[in-house]
Motif scaffolding. Structure first.
Motif: not given
Length: 342
Positions: A317-342
């Motif tokens: 969670q960033w100071p401005d309340n953004r949430i970044w999600v690091y996820y594993g993909a196909a047991d191969y690598g790492v992806g990045l997504a942002e969680l937003t509300n609204g």
């Protein structure tokens, strides 16, 4: 949970298997995935699961296992004839014994912007106990009372169990031992005491009766856990029919504890979703996703060492309340997504 959305920040993995060097001579990296995540000062840290195995040899299986001799852990490579019949590339049964074909450890990656990471060449946490003989996997990190608490899956011939380690600086680490026995995994600690108790979500694994589900337990000291109780399980919808488990440490919001979790379909496709738990009584489920927020869609999420997987056990969670999600993909690598509300 209708107002939440999960948006990819890149259509390419921010880390992939080929970015890492093997930690041992004669081995190769099969996967770098499913990272825990945290902030430490001005850095973003990922604790990757890195799966390694001896370089392949046609007609033979070379299986890495950590064994103990006079109490000292040593890496051993067991060699068997390759089975003639088709077999799972990750798990194999030979002479009645079950083995993992690779050995996982936890390795650090560091970044100042959360996107570009420099990865250590050596393990941060390598299998060293009898109950870690087949590897250490899928960590979660919670900053609590001045320490980083790391829960992870310790795998041995007796099954997956929940291990706990602590660090203050990610240079030195102290193992606290197995805190939940096999079979159990997907454990994450809450970042605050609740009613003066440490709290943890976990997933007891069931077989003949029931289905995998998320449970809550509490502890007076963070090591001895009890008062286990069911929180939620699969809703019956296909996308979370087969498996379910909590991801990163819960985040406290105005509405309650926000929990990211994964579900697995009948076809073993992994997806990500959210649940909301009461902030004073987290065994009470307030709300949950009706549909997944992220499913495997891109080629590198659908094709890999284990296909059709998006799996999150790390977010920041960033100071401005953004949430970044690091996820594993196909047991191969790492992806990045942002969680937003609204």
């Amino acid at each position: 949970m209708k107002n939440y959305s999960l948006r990819r920040l890149s259509d390419q993995p921010i880390l992939k298997t080929t970015d890492l060097k093997p930690s041992m001579e004669g081995f190769e990296v099969l996967g770098a995935f499913n990272p825990a995540a945290c902030r430490m000062g001005d850095q973003i840290l990922l604790l990757l699961r890195v799966a390694e195995a001896p370089r392949p040899e046609k007609g033979w299986l070379h299986i890495p296992v950590v064994e103990h001799s006079d109490g000292v852990p040593r890496l051993t490579v067991k060699t068997f004839r390759e089975p003639r019949e088709p077999y799972d590339p990750r798990v194999v049964t030979i002479d009645g014994n079950v083995y993992l074909t690779s050995l996982s450890h936890l390795r650090l990656a560091r970044s100042y912007d959360g996107i570009h990471f420099i990865t250590d060449n050596k393990p941060f946490l390598f299998p060293a106990r009898v109950d870690e003989a087949f590897g250490v996997e899928d960590a979660r990190i919670t900053f609590l009372e001045g320490k980083y608490w790391i829960t992870y899956t310790a795998v041995s011939e007796h099954g997956p169990a929940v291990g706990l380690a602590q660090t203050t600086n990610f240079n030195d680490v102290t193992r606290m031992g197995i805190v939940l026995p096999a079979p159990n995994k997907d454990a994450c600690l809450f970042p605050d005491r609740i009613n003066d108790k440490y709290m943890m979500l976990h997933r007891p694994m069931v077989h003949e009766i029931g289905k995998p589900s998320v449970w809550l337990s509490e502890s007076p000291d963070g090591v001895h856990w009890g008062q286990h109780r069911y929180v939620f399980g699969p809703s019956g919808k296909d996308w979370e029919y087969q498996k379910i488990g909590a991801g990163p440490e819960p985040i406290l919001t105005d509405d309650g504890w926000l929990v990211c979790y994964h579900g697995t379909s009948r076809n073993t496709e992994y997806a990500l979703a959210l649940a909301l738990l009461d902030h004073e009584n987290p065994s009470r489920l307030i709300d949950r996703s009706e549909v997944p927020l992220l499913t495997p869609e891109l080629a590198w999420e659908r094709e890999g060492f284990f296909p059709n997987v998006v799996f999150a056990n790390g977010w920041i969670q960033w100071p401005d309340n953004r949430i970044w999600v690091y996820y594993g993909a196909a047991d191969y690598g790492v992806g990045l997504a942002e969680l937003t509300n609204g």
